[in-house]
Design a protein around this motif. Structure first.
Motif, PDB file in Angstrom:
ATOM      1  N   UNK A 177       0.824  -1.200   0.000  1.00 55.23           N
ATOM      2  CA  UNK A 177       0.000   0.000   0.000  1.00 55.23           C
ATOM      3  C   UNK A 177       0.870   1.268   0.000  1.00 55.23           C
ATOM      4  N   UNK A 178       1.906   1.222   0.836  1.00 58.15           N
ATOM      5  CA  UNK A 178       2.780   2.403   0.951  1.00 58.15           C
ATOM      6  C   UNK A 178       3.520   2.663  -0.359  1.00 58.15           C
ATOM      7  N   UNK A 179       4.106   1.608  -0.924  1.00 58.83           N
ATOM      8  CA  UNK A 179       4.851   1.825  -2.167  1.00 58.83           C
ATOM      9  C   UNK A 179       3.919   2.295  -3.282  1.00 58.83           C
ATOM     10  N   UNK A 180       2.704   1.779  -3.234  1.00 52.16           N
ATOM     11  CA  UNK A 180       1.727   2.196  -4.238  1.00 52.16           C
ATOM     12  C   UNK A 180       1.459   3.705  -4.137  1.00 52.16           C
ATOM     13  N   UNK A 181       1.228   4.157  -2.902  1.00 50.49           N
ATOM     14  CA  UNK A 181       0.910   5.578  -2.756  1.00 50.49           C
ATOM     15  C   UNK A 181       2.130   6.448  -3.066  1.00 50.49           C
ATOM     16  N   UNK A 182       3.328   5.896  -2.802  1.00 51.08           N
ATOM     17  CA  UNK A 182       4.547   6.644  -3.184  1.00 51.08           C
ATOM     18  C   UNK A 182       4.603   6.819  -4.690  1.00 51.08           C
ATOM     19  N   UNK A 183       4.256   5.738  -5.377  1.00 54.14           N
ATOM     20  CA  UNK A 183       4.273   5.764  -6.828  1.00 54.14           C
ATOM     21  C   UNK A 183       3.293   6.819  -7.353  1.00 54.14           C
ATOM     22  N   UNK A 184       2.113   6.813  -6.733  1.00 54.34           N
ATOM     23  CA  UNK A 184       1.091   7.772  -7.163  1.00 54.34           C
ATOM     24  C   UNK A 184       1.573   9.201  -6.947  1.00 54.34           C
ATOM     25  N   UNK A 185       2.186   9.453  -5.776  1.00 54.28           N
ATOM     26  CA  UNK A 185       2.601  10.830  -5.534  1.00 54.28           C
ATOM     27  C   UNK A 185       3.784  11.200  -6.413  1.00 54.28           C
ATOM     28  N   UNK A 186       4.632  10.211  -6.743  1.00 52.03           N
ATOM     29  CA  UNK A 186       5.729  10.505  -7.668  1.00 52.03           C
ATOM     30  C   UNK A 186       5.165  10.878  -9.031  1.00 52.03           C
ATOM     31  N   UNK A 187       4.167  10.126  -9.466  1.00 51.17           N
ATOM     32  CA  UNK A 187       3.558  10.422 -10.760  1.00 51.17           C
ATOM     33  C   UNK A 187       2.931  11.818 -10.728  1.00 51.17           C
ATOM     34  N   UNK A 188       2.267  12.114  -9.619  1.00 49.07           N
ATOM     35  CA  UNK A 188       1.669  13.449  -9.488  1.00 49.07           C
ATOM     36  C   UNK A 188       2.734  14.536  -9.566  1.00 49.07           C
ATOM     37  N   UNK A 189       3.846  14.268  -8.858  1.00 45.97           N
ATOM     38  CA  UNK A 189       4.931  15.253  -8.824  1.00 45.97           C
ATOM     39  C   UNK A 189       5.453  15.510 -10.238  1.00 45.97           C
TER      40      UNK A 189
END
Lengths: 188, 646
Positions: free
Chosen positions: B201-213
């Motif tokens: 879950x954590x890595x997933x949300x990191x990925x999402x925020x990286x994509x957002x960034x």
């Protein structure tokens, strides 16, 4: 590169100055006809490359030098010649002007005058400076502004040198070159 | 014995536990590939230990062994969950207590030195590592900036509570209880398994925020490029590029204001070239400056810093970034109490292109405002792309300037070319030859042969002082006047006086020109020569095989309206050759600094006099080219040759 000193720049007398080296310089000679000074100036300046930015200032300075040679050197005697050697690039202007006159006798007096003038300028003594606004030699007439040499010595920042006979003056101007940013110091 | 164990295992909970812990190992080994910090590997080892423990307990169903292994498992869990927080005693104290308890039980089981040791009480010590496992991440929640720490923090409460329930079940039921072993232990394994889900879950949300960034970064770059690109219009203004760039950076970093500085062209300094918003200056303002926004902004807009001077000069000299997330991070000048004047948060980044610092961008927030690491990153990104935009703009301007010079040269050349005679006339008994070679950007030479009667022509060679379009305009004047007046039978001296009067003082441009005029009557061979400051003509006399130089002291056209001009008469006999030329010929210089000279010209005439006029002109050209070699041609070169054929 930049000379920030406000020390008075004296006019030098040095027969052996490298500025008298005429190798590779173009050459022309003119009669000392006062009316033609502007024409002679144009003939000289036309060989300057178009990318010299302040070409009008250069033209004006060269005109003053030729005027000096024609008027004070050769006393406007059309039989006497003014010889000019010149070379230009986008980085420099080098000029040697020779007349057939008896030489710039008051050179030391002028240097002395300039020194005092500079001192007053530095000391911001404007009242006393009023007497030193322009230099007038014994042979000056009402048409001589007396300022041309100050401007010339200032302009020809690469040197303004007379030969020992003082009838020939060599001068050099280096044009500042555009810098494109600051070199990044490589981190060793 | 072995058979019994296998039998009991297959009938009891051992098989479930072994299956579960094997799945755990596989799961954590798989997840290990998705992280770089090593915590998943640690959990895989823990699962391996659980397999060993369960097998061991099957062989040696001793409560002591079980309690000791439980303590070891919680100790390891505590270590795995919290070692990345780098807490010293908070980790080592509970871990030591836990280890002591485990060792105590283990030794007691081996040596029975304390038969009355209350096993349940020692088992309860496991509550200490469980508590630490919950409390350390909660206490250090502010530091939870890596995946492993985030995992510990996110799982702390659910995992801690689950562990406590598991411990309570163990205490209540006893390690040997089939209910405990069959239900509580597998549930606990399931709890450990849930750590894997937390991790995913954590890595997933990191990925999402990286994509957002990155999406935001791309958006901001798009904004920057469309803003600066919009400034490149037919009338290109560097200022527009800088203005739109600083606006884009200020907007995207959420700053109150910003400036762009560019390295000065001739000085060791940088100057502010664009300002947007309210930029609280990080440098000292003069005391005398009135503190109103307009004046301060005008002052900032015209500020200049020597390289290394102050924060901004330093950035321009070293290329290093300055990041002050909030007031007080970096020492800044105190310009008074006004909020809009006090620089709190400040970012300054260099503009670098090909290892050269071409300037810097700085944005700032007033008063208590602050910047995040992300704002800083954004500024660096925009500065990188912005410097390319600025460098491109400079290149464009340079190219435009060059093309201006080129265009003017081309116009002048065109005018000059159109003035040159298309074809030289033919007179009975006289032949003509000519060549002109313009120097790039000069265009001041002029020649013509104007036929004025069946056997009469005027030869003209001139040279305008100056160059380019201005010179070519004078050429047009001289040429037009000449064509207008040559129809008269006046002597050439009079023609010169008319040209001079027509040109002198009429227009407000420099208009000096030398002009040599020769009139010829081909029937009689009679020549008349008049000169306005031009080169002498040279004549080859075939009879005497000699060169004659005909000079007249005179002044150029354009000096004095009333200049009188004189003329000379001479005669050409058959085989004689007359040559007119401009100073570009005799002053042409070779690499050794030697001028071609009039003498060389004479030598060619003496050598090649028997050739036609056209051939002689060609020979002069060839010899001149040979002489100068690869040296630069600094002036126009023109030759006009006339040969008497009578």
């Amino acid at each position: 590169m930049r000379d920030n000193s406000t020390a008075p720049k004296p006019i030098q007398v040095d027969e052996n100055s490298p500025l008298f080296d005429k190798t590779g310089m173009l050459h022309k000679e003119f009669p000392s006809d006062f009316r033609q000074i502007r024409y002679f100036t144009l003939l000289i300046v036309q060989s300057a490359p178009p990318d010299i930015k302040e070409i009008n200032l250069l033209e004006q300075q060269i005109s003053e030098i030729i005027k000096n040679a024609v008027k004070h050197g050769n006393k406007c005697n059309v039989e006497k010649k003014v010889r000019i050697w010149y070379s230009f690039s986008s980085e420099h202007a080098h000029l040697i002007v020779e007349d057939e006159g008896s030489g710039f006798k008051d050179l030391e007096k002028w240097n002395d005058f300039n020194k005092k003038r500079q001192k007053l300028l530095e000391g911001q003594d404007y009242e006393a400076l009023a007497d030193f606004v322009s230099y007038r030699g014994a042979a000056a007439d009402e048409n001589d502004g007396g300022n041309a040499l100050f401007a010339a010595v200032e302009y020809w920042s690469g040197g303004f040198v007379f030969n020992s006979k003082r009838n020939c003056v060599a001068m050099l101007k280096r044009f500042p070159q555009k810098r494109k940013g600051v070199e990044l110091e490589s981190e060793a | 014995m072995v058979w019994e164990i296998i039998a009991s295992a297959s009938s009891g909970s051992l098989l479930v536990k072994l299956a579960l812990s094997t799945v755990l190992i596989a799961a954590f080994l798989f997840l290990r590939k998705r992280e770089t910090e090593g915590s998943m590997g640690g959990y895989a080892i823990l699962a391996g230990l659980l397999v060993l423990r369960d097998l061991g307990f099957a062989f040696l169903p001793s409560p002591d062994f079980y309690v000791a292994s439980e303590l070891a498992v919680f100790g390891l869990l505590l270590y795995l969950a919290t070692y990345t927080f780098q807490v010293a005693w908070a980790l080592w104290v509970p871990l030591s207590i836990d280890a002591c308890a485990a060792l105590l039980v283990a030794f007691n089981a081996s040596f029975r030195f304390a038969p009355a040791l209350p096993l349940a009480a020692v088992h309860a010590v496991a509550a200490i590592p469980i508590a630490a496992l919950v409390l350390i991440p909660l206490a250090k929640r502010a530091d939870a900036d890596t995946t492993a720490r985030e995992l510990s923090l996110a799982s702390a409460l659910p995992f801690g509570l689950g562990s406590l329930a598991y411990l309570a079940a163990g205490l209540a039921l006893g390690p040997a209880s089939p209910v405990y072993q069959g239900i509580a232990v597998p549930l606990f394994y399931g709890l450990i398994f849930s750590l894997g889900f937390f991790f995913v879950d954590i890595t997933q949300s990191q990925l999402v925020s990286a994509v957002e960034y990155y999406e935001e970064s791309i958006d901001s770059l798009y904004d920057l490029l469309s803003a600066t690109g919009g400034a490149i219009k037919p009338a290109f203004v560097m200022q527009d590029v800088l203005d739109s760039m600083v606006r884009a950076v200020v907007e995207r970093s959420g700053a109150d204001g910003g400036i762009i500085l560019l390295a000065d062209e001739f000085e060791e300094s940088v100057s502010v070239r664009a300002l947007s918003g309210t930029y609280p200056p990080p440098f000292k303002l003069p005391e005398s400056l009135p503190k109103n926004e307009e004046r301060v902004s005008a002052f900032v807009r015209h500020s200049r810093f020597k390289l290394g001077e102050g924060i901004l000069g330093e950035v321009a000299q070293t290329g290093k970034h300055v990041f002050s997330s909030a007031a007080g991070d970096v020492q800044m000048a105190d310009n008074g109490d006004e909020v809009w004047l006090s620089a709190g948060a400040l970012i300054a980044v260099p503009l670098i292109v090909q290892d050269r610092i071409i300037g810097a961008i700085s944005v700032a927030k007033t008063g208590e405002g602050s910047f995040t690491e992300r704002d800083f990153d954004r500024c660096k990104l925009l500065a990188n792309f912005g410097s390319i935009a600025v460098a491109n703009s400079f290149s464009y301007l340079e190219a435009a300037e060059r093309s201006d010079i080129e265009r003017e040269a081309a116009i002048a050349e065109n005018i000059q070319r159109s003035l040159a005679p298309q074809k030289l006339p033919e007179l009975p008994g006289m032949s003509f030859g000519a060549f002109t070679s313009p120097a790039r950007g000069v265009c001041s030479d002029f020649y013509d042969v104007i036929q004025t009667g069946p056997s009469r022509a005027i030869l003209a060679v001139g040279d305008v002082a100056g160059k380019g379009v201005a010179a070519s305009l004078v050429l047009v004047m001289v040429s037009s006047i000449l064509h207008l007046i040559t129809n008269s039978a006046k002597e050439v001296a009079v023609l010169l006086q008319w040209v001079n009067r027509g040109v002198t003082g009429k227009v407000d441009i420099d208009h000096y020109a030398t002009l040599g005029l020769v009139s010829v009557d081909s029937r009689t061979g009679e020549i008349e020569f008049s000169n306005a400051g031009h080169q002498p003509v040279i004549v080859y006399r075939q009879d005497a095989d000699e060169i004659e130089t005909i000079d007249m002291k005179s002044i150029p056209i354009g000096v004095d309206r009333g200049t009188p001009y004189a003329s000379k008469r001479l005669g050409l006999k058959g085989g004689d050759v007359l040559v007119m030329y401009t100073d570009g010929i005799i002053e042409a210089m070779n690499a050794q600094g030697k001028q071609f000279g009039r003498k060389n010209l004479g030598n060619i005439l003496q050598r090649d006099h028997s050739l036609s006029a056209r051939e002689i002109a060609q020979r002069i050209r060839d010899d001149l080219l040979d002489f100068v070699g690869s040296s630069h041609q600094h002036d126009d070169q023109t030759v006009l040759v006339m040969k008497s054929k009578r």
